[in-house]
Design an enzyme around this catalytic site. Structure first.
Site, mmCIF file in Angstrom:
data_model
loop_
_atom_site.group_PDB
_atom_site.id
_atom_site.type_symbol
_atom_site.label_atom_id
_atom_site.label_comp_id
_atom_site.label_asym_id
_atom_site.label_seq_id
_atom_site.Cartn_x
_atom_site.Cartn_y
_atom_site.Cartn_z
ATOM 1 N N TYR A 156 0.775 -0.989 -0.066
ATOM 2 C CA TYR A 156 -0.089 0.020 0.039
ATOM 3 C C TYR A 156 1.053 1.180 0.010
ATOM 4 C CZ TYR A 156 -3.848 3.275 1.540
ATOM 5 O OH TYR A 156 -4.653 4.162 1.488
ATOM 6 N N ARG A 197 -10.840 -1.543 10.046
ATOM 7 C CA ARG A 197 -10.184 -0.504 10.574
ATOM 8 C C ARG A 197 -10.686 -0.241 12.099
ATOM 9 N NH1 ARG A 197 -9.906 3.487 5.523
ATOM 10 N NH2 ARG A 197 -11.753 1.991 4.971
ATOM 11 N N GLY A 218 -2.412 0.458 22.684
ATOM 12 C CA GLY A 218 -3.596 1.194 22.651
ATOM 13 C C GLY A 218 -3.345 2.799 22.866
ATOM 14 N N THR A 221 -1.354 6.575 18.262
ATOM 15 C CA THR A 221 -2.398 7.800 18.171
ATOM 16 C C THR A 221 -2.646 7.888 16.450
ATOM 17 O OG1 THR A 221 -0.625 9.397 17.720
ATOM 18 C CG2 THR A 221 -1.382 9.269 19.741
ATOM 19 N N PRO A 285 2.037 2.317 12.611
ATOM 20 C CA PRO A 285 2.754 3.449 12.963
ATOM 21 C C PRO A 285 2.206 3.931 14.288
ATOM 22 C CG PRO A 285 1.664 3.672 10.847
ATOM 23 C CD PRO A 285 1.301 2.614 11.380
ATOM 24 N N ARG A 288 0.489 9.736 14.606
ATOM 25 C CA ARG A 288 0.125 10.151 13.281
ATOM 26 C C ARG A 288 -0.921 11.493 13.387
ATOM 27 N NH1 ARG A 288 -2.524 5.988 9.666
ATOM 28 N NH2 ARG A 288 -0.757 5.266 9.000
HETATM 29 P P1 NAD Z 1 -12.302 1.670 -0.287
HETATM 30 O O1 NAD Z 1 -12.060 0.479 -0.148
HETATM 31 O O2 NAD Z 1 -13.900 1.903 0.297
HETATM 32 O O3 NAD Z 1 -12.591 2.347 -1.549
HETATM 33 C C1 NAD Z 1 -11.647 1.927 -2.754
HETATM 34 C C2 NAD Z 1 -12.592 1.454 -3.874
HETATM 35 O O4 NAD Z 1 -11.707 1.222 -5.138
HETATM 36 C C3 NAD Z 1 -13.432 0.345 -3.883
HETATM 37 O O5 NAD Z 1 -14.810 0.761 -4.330
HETATM 38 C C4 NAD Z 1 -12.839 -0.552 -4.552
HETATM 39 O O6 NAD Z 1 -13.764 -1.543 -5.094
HETATM 40 C C5 NAD Z 1 -12.163 0.050 -5.814
HETATM 41 N N1 NAD Z 1 -10.899 -0.372 -6.259
HETATM 42 C C6 NAD Z 1 -9.934 -1.042 -5.676
HETATM 43 N N2 NAD Z 1 -8.939 -1.346 -6.537
HETATM 44 C C7 NAD Z 1 -9.611 -1.171 -7.793
HETATM 45 C C8 NAD Z 1 -9.103 -1.357 -9.181
HETATM 46 N N3 NAD Z 1 -7.956 -1.958 -9.381
HETATM 47 N N4 NAD Z 1 -9.810 -1.006 -10.119
HETATM 48 C C9 NAD Z 1 -11.110 -0.418 -9.885
HETATM 49 N N5 NAD Z 1 -11.517 -0.347 -8.776
HETATM 50 C C10 NAD Z 1 -10.813 -0.706 -7.691
HETATM 51 O O7 NAD Z 1 -11.529 2.689 0.559
HETATM 52 P P2 NAD Z 1 -11.743 4.326 0.802
HETATM 53 O O8 NAD Z 1 -11.670 4.287 2.270
HETATM 54 O O9 NAD Z 1 -13.006 4.844 -0.043
HETATM 55 O O10 NAD Z 1 -10.473 4.905 0.090
HETATM 56 C C11 NAD Z 1 -10.396 5.322 -1.155
HETATM 57 C C12 NAD Z 1 -9.188 6.125 -1.494
HETATM 58 O O11 NAD Z 1 -8.757 7.017 -0.599
HETATM 59 C C13 NAD Z 1 -8.223 4.973 -1.541
HETATM 60 O O12 NAD Z 1 -7.361 5.260 -2.697
HETATM 61 C C14 NAD Z 1 -7.309 4.991 -0.229
HETATM 62 O O13 NAD Z 1 -6.123 4.707 -0.543
HETATM 63 C C15 NAD Z 1 -7.336 6.483 -0.153
HETATM 64 N N6 NAD Z 1 -7.198 6.729 1.267
HETATM 65 C C16 NAD Z 1 -8.398 6.492 2.190
HETATM 66 C C17 NAD Z 1 -8.079 6.705 3.429
HETATM 67 C C18 NAD Z 1 -9.124 6.294 4.577
HETATM 68 O O14 NAD Z 1 -9.089 6.694 5.894
HETATM 69 N N7 NAD Z 1 -10.397 6.016 4.360
HETATM 70 C C19 NAD Z 1 -7.053 7.267 4.005
HETATM 71 C C20 NAD Z 1 -5.943 7.464 3.256
HETATM 72 C C21 NAD Z 1 -6.028 7.398 1.802
HETATM 73 N N1 UDP Z 2 -6.648 -0.955 15.740
HETATM 74 C C1 UDP Z 2 -6.853 -1.611 17.049
HETATM 75 N N2 UDP Z 2 -8.174 -2.337 16.893
HETATM 76 C C2 UDP Z 2 -8.726 -2.621 15.793
HETATM 77 C C3 UDP Z 2 -8.493 -2.195 14.790
HETATM 78 C C4 UDP Z 2 -7.287 -1.402 14.655
HETATM 79 O O1 UDP Z 2 -6.649 -1.291 18.049
HETATM 80 O O2 UDP Z 2 -9.819 -3.537 15.909
HETATM 81 C C5 UDP Z 2 -5.644 -0.099 15.687
HETATM 82 C C6 UDP Z 2 -4.408 -0.219 14.898
HETATM 83 O O3 UDP Z 2 -3.458 -1.165 15.323
HETATM 84 C C7 UDP Z 2 -3.883 1.070 14.606
HETATM 85 C C8 UDP Z 2 -5.243 2.165 14.700
HETATM 86 O O4 UDP Z 2 -6.113 1.248 15.560
HETATM 87 O O5 UDP Z 2 -2.631 1.217 15.534
HETATM 88 C C9 UDP Z 2 -5.486 2.479 13.479
HETATM 89 O O6 UDP Z 2 -5.675 1.480 12.670
HETATM 90 P P1 UDP Z 2 -6.489 1.542 11.201
HETATM 91 O O7 UDP Z 2 -6.371 0.165 10.596
HETATM 92 O O8 UDP Z 2 -7.905 2.091 11.533
HETATM 93 O O9 UDP Z 2 -5.741 2.631 10.380
HETATM 94 P P2 UDP Z 2 -4.169 2.727 9.923
HETATM 95 O O10 UDP Z 2 -3.400 1.845 10.874
HETATM 96 O O11 UDP Z 2 -4.081 2.444 8.505
HETATM 97 O O12 UDP Z 2 -4.177 4.011 10.248
#
Ligand code: NAD
Ligand code: UDP
Length: 337
Positions: A156, A197, A218, A221, A285, A288
């Site tokens: 990722y 998540r 836990g 952040t 991480p 953050r």
């Molecule tokens: P999500 O998994 O709900 O959405 C991703 C979408 O992309 C899904 O609908 C999935 O089916 C589609 N997809 C994945 N791979 C594909 C491919 N190869 N071809 C066509 N469609 C594809 O996730 P989200 O939370 O909505 O995230 C959307 C974007 O934002 C992502 O690029 C993610 O990296 C970025 N992002 C999200 C977060 C967050 O906290 N949600 C944080 C940082 C970045």
């Molecule tokens: N986490 C947790 N319990 C859960 C899922 C995640 O304690 O059931 C923790 C995870 O280890 C991380 C933080 O919560 O430290 C955020 O995780 P998440 O998967 O939501 O996002 P990301 O790590 O991609 O920021």
């Protein structure tokens, strides 16, 4: 409509959590929206309320493969390409790491090519994960990051880093206009209950009275941004016409520990669940928080929805979803006799 041709935006990943909210916002702005999604983590249900919306077109396709030729038809003037196509939750993006990496790298290359042909502006949904397990705090865009390139999160993190590189090289070569958003943890309605998540896990566990899973101490952040604020940031960044050409952090600077998040959700849901400790995932991480000075300066953007309010709306969403699921199971059991 201008000269008989609609103004249109393409959202790759438009059936996902963030993408479906972006569809709503762009349709409200008057765009025709073409959503391209492979439905790996996205759901048709996220767009169900737009079923009768003539300005939405849904194409089932993978951005790794050749993009459907219908996208370049002349009646559709795509002027904006948003690339959100990539799973965002660690369990989901680690389930098929090769596909995750290629979605970012090949998907971004394909969508940049499409944007070039259509002379459309391109926005990459990048991530705070490009900072890895950051050694500076808070994280400003000038920080180059601390990413393990061989660990389980690399598919990722490195995919997004390479996607950023492709995007900046494309712009440097004068092939088109680009924008890069570094999105920090975002939450809200339409997250999947099985997303994995922390926000969705803790809320669904609290509502069901199940054990609440805290990974590690836990004390790590995160800074959680409500979906409406994030979508507002994305549309402002896409519309931005100023001189700043670098990446922009979009996130909520209000930082809290995972334990604090759990306590808040338990209070809001009135949950009596037990808290259980699970091992900390590899390369998780520790801290953050976004520095959003640039977003404030260039986009006039900052988050408005306080965590309590956002959590209440998200809890309501999961409660409705759980009730609908229970009703459908009861109906099926009754039908089965
Ligand atoms: P999500 O998994 O709900 O959405 C991703 C979408 O992309 C899904 O609908 C999935 O089916 C589609 N997809 C994945 N791979 C594909 C491919 N190869 N071809 C066509 N469609 C594809 O996730 P989200 O939370 O909505 O995230 C959307 C974007 O934002 C992502 O690029 C993610 O990296 C970025 N992002 C999200 C977060 C967050 O906290 N949600 C944080 C940082 C970045
Ligand atoms: N986490 C947790 N319990 C859960 C899922 C995640 O304690 O059931 C923790 C995870 O280890 C991380 C933080 O919560 O430290 C955020 O995780 P998440 O998967 O939501 O996002 P990301 O790590 O991609 O920021």
């Amino acid at each position: 409509m201008r000269n008989g041709i609609d103004r249109a935006a393409l959202i790759a990943g438009g059936a996902g959590f963030i993408g479906s909210h972006l569809c709503d916002a762009l349709i409200a702005e008057g765009y025709r929206v073409v959503c391209v999604d492979n439905f790996r983590t996205g759901r048709l249900n996220n767009l169900r309320h737009l079923e009768r919306e003539p300005r939405l077109e849904i194409i089932d396709a993978d951005v790794i493969g050749p993009l459907p030729s219908t996208l370049t038809r002349r009646s559709l003037r795509i002027s904006r390409v948003f690339n959100l196509a990539c799973p965002a939750s660690p369990p989901h993006y680690q389930a098929d790491p090769e596909h995750t990496l290629l979605s970012s790298v090949i998907g971004t290359r394909n969508l940049l090519g499409l944007a070039e042909r259509m002379q459309a502006r391109f926005l990459l949904a990048s991530t705070s994960e490009i900072y890895g397990d950051p050694q500076t705090h808070p994280q400003a865009e000038s920080y180059w990051g601390y990413v393990n390139p061989t660990g389980p999160r690399a598919c990722y993190d490195e995919g997004k880093r390479a996607a950023e590189t492709l995007t900046f090289d494309f712009a440097r070569a004068g092939r088109g206009e680009t924008r890069v958003a570094r999105i920090f943890n975002t939450y809200g309605p339409r997250m999947r209950a099985d997303d994995g998540r922390v926000v969705s896990n803790v809320i669904t566990q609290a509502l069901a009275g199940d054990d609440i899973t805290v990974y590690g101490t836990g004390k790590q952040t995160r800074s959680f941004c409500y979906i409406d604020d994030l979508v507002d940031g994305l549309t402002r960044l896409m519309a931005y016409n100023g001189d700043y050409a670098g990446a922009i952090n979009l996130g909520n600077p209000a930082e809290l520990t995972v334990r604090d998040l759990v306590a808040r959700v338990m209070r809001l849901t009135g949950s009596q669940s037990r808290i259980v400790r699970r091992p900390l995932p590899v390369d998780d991480p520790q801290r953050r928080r976004p520095d959003i000075t640039l977003a404030r300066r260039h986009l006039g953007w900052e988050p408005k929805v306080p965590l309590e309010q956002g959590l209440e709306r998200t809890i309501a969403h999961f409660a409705v979803e759980a009730a609908a699921l229970a009703a459908s199971v009861t109906r099926r059991l009754a039908e089965a006799g």
